[in-house]
Write an enzyme that holds these catalytic residues in place. Sequence first.
Site, short mmCIF file in Angstrom:
data_model
loop_
_atom_site.label_atom_id
_atom_site.label_comp_id
_atom_site.label_asym_id
_atom_site.label_seq_id
_atom_site.Cartn_x
_atom_site.Cartn_y
_atom_site.Cartn_z
N ASP A 29 -10.23 4.58 4.75
CA ASP A 29 -10.20 4.43 3.29
C ASP A 29 -11.63 4.41 2.78
O ASP A 29 -12.48 3.71 3.32
CB ASP A 29 -9.46 3.13 2.91
CG ASP A 29 -9.14 3.08 1.41
OD1 ASP A 29 -10.07 3.22 0.59
OD2 ASP A 29 -7.96 2.90 1.07
N ILE A 30 -11.90 5.20 1.76
CA ILE A 30 -13.27 5.36 1.25
C ILE A 30 -13.74 4.13 0.46
O ILE A 30 -14.94 3.94 0.26
CB ILE A 30 -13.38 6.66 0.42
CG1 ILE A 30 -14.78 7.21 0.44
CG2 ILE A 30 -12.85 6.49 -0.98
CD1 ILE A 30 -15.23 7.79 1.74
N GLU A 89 -2.06 4.61 -6.64
CA GLU A 89 -3.13 5.52 -7.04
C GLU A 89 -2.87 6.96 -6.58
O GLU A 89 -2.96 7.88 -7.39
CB GLU A 89 -4.44 5.00 -6.41
CG GLU A 89 -5.71 5.54 -6.98
CD GLU A 89 -6.90 5.03 -6.18
OE1 GLU A 89 -7.66 5.87 -5.68
OE2 GLU A 89 -7.05 3.79 -6.06
N HIS A 94 1.33 6.75 2.02
CA HIS A 94 0.31 6.33 2.98
C HIS A 94 0.48 4.85 3.29
O HIS A 94 0.85 4.07 2.43
CB HIS A 94 -1.10 6.62 2.47
CG HIS A 94 -1.39 6.10 1.10
ND1 HIS A 94 -0.93 6.74 -0.05
CD2 HIS A 94 -2.04 5.00 0.67
CE1 HIS A 94 -1.33 6.06 -1.11
NE2 HIS A 94 -1.99 4.99 -0.71
N HIS A 96 -1.59 1.53 4.52
CA HIS A 96 -2.91 0.93 4.73
C HIS A 96 -2.87 0.07 5.99
O HIS A 96 -1.96 -0.78 6.14
CB HIS A 96 -3.27 -0.01 3.57
CG HIS A 96 -3.48 0.66 2.24
ND1 HIS A 96 -4.73 0.90 1.72
CD2 HIS A 96 -2.61 1.10 1.32
CE1 HIS A 96 -4.62 1.47 0.53
NE2 HIS A 96 -3.33 1.60 0.25
#
Length: 134
Positions: A29-30, A89, A94, A96
């Site tokens: 994750d960025i 978002e 996805h 996490h």
Amino acid sequence: MPTIFTRIANGEIPSYKVAENEEYYAFLDINPLAKGHTLVIPKHVEDDYIFHLDDDVYLGLCAFAKKVAQAIKAAVPCKRVGVAVLGMEVPHTHIHLVPLNSEADLDFRKEKLALSADEFAAIAASIREEYEKL
Ligand code: AMP
């Protein structure tokens, strides 16, 4: 129009890859909550809600996430790897995976870590290395 995560899995947009197979892709994750915060996605299904997935895709995603979590746990000092699904978002399912030392580490409202490109690359490489051993 493909989602940003499909474009990442296709290599059209750069990412810090930590693991991949035919069906699933994992990358850092960025805007991480912790070092090693990873996202796991199905490559060929974009549905924005995890509980819309067909059972085979859902179960495969969970099995892949389990293996990636084992690699994260081996690579990143932490008590355990936490799991969260938000999807507020990015409209592409996805999971996490977040290295945890306390409950507060999974608070998505907290300030995200600012890591350098070198730090991201080093973390991804160490998780990849552990994944290859599994
Ligand atoms: P959510 O959809 O609420 O689960 O949040 C989307 C997550 O994707 C956030 O934690 C973002 O930091 C992360 N994210 C968005 N774009 C990228 C990207 N290009 N590379 C890596 N992570 C991303």
